[in-house]
Design an enzyme around this catalytic site. Sequence first.
Site, PDB file in Angstrom:
ATOM      1  N   ASP A  66       9.659  -5.344  -3.963  1.00 39.74           N
ATOM      2  CA  ASP A  66       9.079  -4.580  -2.462  1.00 39.74           C
ATOM      3  C   ASP A  66       7.696  -5.772  -1.808  1.00 39.74           C
ATOM      4  O   ASP A  66       7.625  -5.076  -0.814  1.00 39.74           O
ATOM      5  CB  ASP A  66       7.884  -4.113  -4.186  1.00 39.74           C
TER       6      ASP A  66
ATOM      7  N   HIS B  54      -1.085   1.094  -5.096  1.00 38.47           N
ATOM      8  CA  HIS B  54      -0.773  -0.203  -3.818  1.00 38.47           C
ATOM      9  C   HIS B  54      -2.992  -0.594  -3.550  1.00 38.47           C
ATOM     10  O   HIS B  54      -3.295   0.787  -3.126  1.00 38.47           O
ATOM     11  CB  HIS B  54      -0.277   0.660  -2.497  1.00 38.47           C
TER      12      HIS B  54
ATOM     13  N   CYS C 263       1.909  -1.080   4.066  1.00 33.81           N
ATOM     14  CA  CYS C 263       2.573   0.328   4.029  1.00 33.81           C
ATOM     15  C   CYS C 263       3.328   0.483   5.395  1.00 33.81           C
ATOM     16  O   CYS C 263       2.986   0.073   5.983  1.00 33.81           O
ATOM     17  CB  CYS C 263       0.902   0.758   3.994  1.00 33.81           C
TER      18      CYS C 263
END
Lengths: 378, 434
Positions: free
Chosen positions: A89, A282, A313
């Site tokens: 990720d 997040h 992001c």
Amino acid sequence: MIAARRLDKISRLMGSRATPSAFLKAFNKESLLWIESLNPKVRLLGNDDGDAVRFSTYHYSSNCNHSPTNKVLRNLPAHVKIVEVGPRDGLQNEKEIVPTSTKVQLIKMLVSSGLTVVEATSFVSPKWVPQLADAKDVMDAIQNIQGARFPVLIPNLKGFEAAVSAGAKEVAIFASASESFSKSNINCSIEDSLARFRDVVSAAREISLPVRGYVSCVVGCPVEGIVPPSKVAYVAKQLFDMGCSEISLGDTIGVGTPGTIIPMLENVMNVVPIDNLAVHFHDTYGQALSNILTSLQMGISTVDSSVSGLGGCPYAKGASGNVATEDVVYMLNGLGIETNVDLEKLLLAGDFICKHLRRPPSSKTAVALSSKKANSKL
Amino acid sequence: MSSLEEPLGFDKLPSMSTIDRIQRFSAGACRPTVDDMGMGNCWIEGRGCSTSNSCDEDYEEYKGEAFPWRRHVRDASEGEAFNRRPKSLSKNRMKFGHVCKSRNLPDQHYSSKCTERGIRGITNKFLNGIPKFVKIVEVGPRDGLQNEKNIVPTSVKVELIRRLVSSGLPVVEATSFVSPKWVPQLADAKDVMKAVCDIEDARLPVLTPNVKGFEAAVAAGAKEVAIFASASESFSKSNINCSIEESLARYRAVCLAAKEHSVPVRGYVSCVVGCPVEGAIPPSKVAYVAKELYDMGCFEISLGDTIGVGTPGAVIPMLEAVMAVVPAEKLAVHFHDTYGQSLPNILISLQMGISTVDSSVAGLGGCPYAKGASGNVATEDVVYMLNGLGVKTNVDLAKLMLAGEFISNHLGRQSGSKTAVALCRVTADASKIR
């Protein structure tokens, strides 16, 4: 050296929140000195007999039934499993492609810090995620690493087959709680994606391969805004019912606060057992740690995070993304929650990848501790 | 969890005004309202596949019904224990910075029928203790700017204070009357006070180290002062050059003088969790100093984790010890974000009944003990969380962000607030497509 019996006593007094060896692992010598200073009678590094009762009282147990401590921290899990998503990720968002050897070295360093689950790579088409085009090579290189599991992300049956032939022993799939996000992100409706994943899970079950299910946009969606908890619960239940062993609930754009996390978790916990849930917050708005704390208070015991906060992001350019593993471990250590993670070694892993990426860590703990180290050398 | 295909670009989003976008991403925006729980206005119906990521051999094409899952949602919700009260809350709209207008809102969201596990009971316990209103004490102009290498001009300081006040902050620490020899950055204290003397919408306390500083503050027009003692003997000696007891004696004189002038005094306790010299600080010491300050006449005691090492595990016993000797409503928490722990620490403090939080716009003020590390928690991040919890603050997040942007622009660096950075990026991208 620390007497094993004393550690036993201390850990028992700490309400069995830590085994002696984990206790040792969680605190380095500096920290043990610090703990000793809390109560002069406690000796963790010496030979004196000590009364550790006050120590445990200081940290999170209290004799009084009406103490606020009981209410606030009583239900925290004794142990939290951290699922490290940095190599996947995190790195999938990098502009410059990280060489395979660097990825592998990072994975090795993460494993040596004690992390037991490290998401290694992704078998999504390199057309969409060129940063992880070397998935097969990464899997080759980590085949022999013991002591950790290496789930890999897969979008469909084809990706699943590629993953298995590359040696993957665990996979992860991802559905969205938001219809718009599902369509924009993976080009199909939620139902279509679930149907696709049922095939994957079916195939995985045939060869006894565990599958982790991600739900994205569990609080908010960049297109739709609010996502109702009932929708999250629906998707989570579908993934669980089809055979996923763990459901990771992701606040993809980081907009959640405890006020929204709680109703979302409540709804999901109605339909999926809490032991099968993980949270993936997040830190885009700086809310991740308080959301994690809230989740722990509700009994969640698996937390996803990314070393050095790797992974920005994509919906708010320049804003942060994943919560940093170092900051999570720091908090969990302070809560007396066992993680098996050695913060010092974790810092080394973060330092390694940040040096390669030529930027400072997105972990405040890492920045603070490395600055402290640098100053002490002067 | 990020996009596994091309990231969703803003050119693919429906166009929105900037404020609308901020609303979508504000903490309140993402709090589910009863309105949005249903299958209704939010769902985008009947759209075909996005053309942004064209189907290829990697993805099968489905020609299923557009929203078959709506039916499924209805089925799922039948068994839902989520207790929805009749919506009496038409005011519960996603108004920017004024999200929660009803004290019933938290109940509406997470009180529900108990499951066998009794989970609802737990969550109610967590949130029912949280105050409905939190007073934010903004320390940016003082605690923030006193750490800046380059001296900020008086006019900029004054403008910052004005913007902060206009965002609704009830208390803004304006400056400090510590000797300019020690804090040259705030040598213009007198001029700042002169320029803000007409501000009525907020209280503007100033820091004073002793009677001399107090007198200078009052002469300059200060109507409220703050004093600061340490829970750590070593820190007291290195920071203000005297022992804890000596500092308390000094402050008793200040409090006496303040009483004569009817000037309220706020007391800070520093190093409430850890000290850069001594390490861990016993809660009993913090309680002792807090009680001394309270007994000598301070109306509020702000407990500061000066080096930001605290976690909830350490904050709780510290607060317990202090709350045994000082009433909770007289306490404030002042956490530093050096290790990223301040928001969970604030959350825990709220759960324990604390209702005053110190913070600094844009996270101004680094940590002098860990070079390069962050210091004060950012007011924007705190307000974002409080909005999401349905806690009132009276602070308008948009205006607060403007204040933060103003000072960050002057200082030539990015805001230390993640909320501010995220919302700025979102609006910057949105404005590009208009």
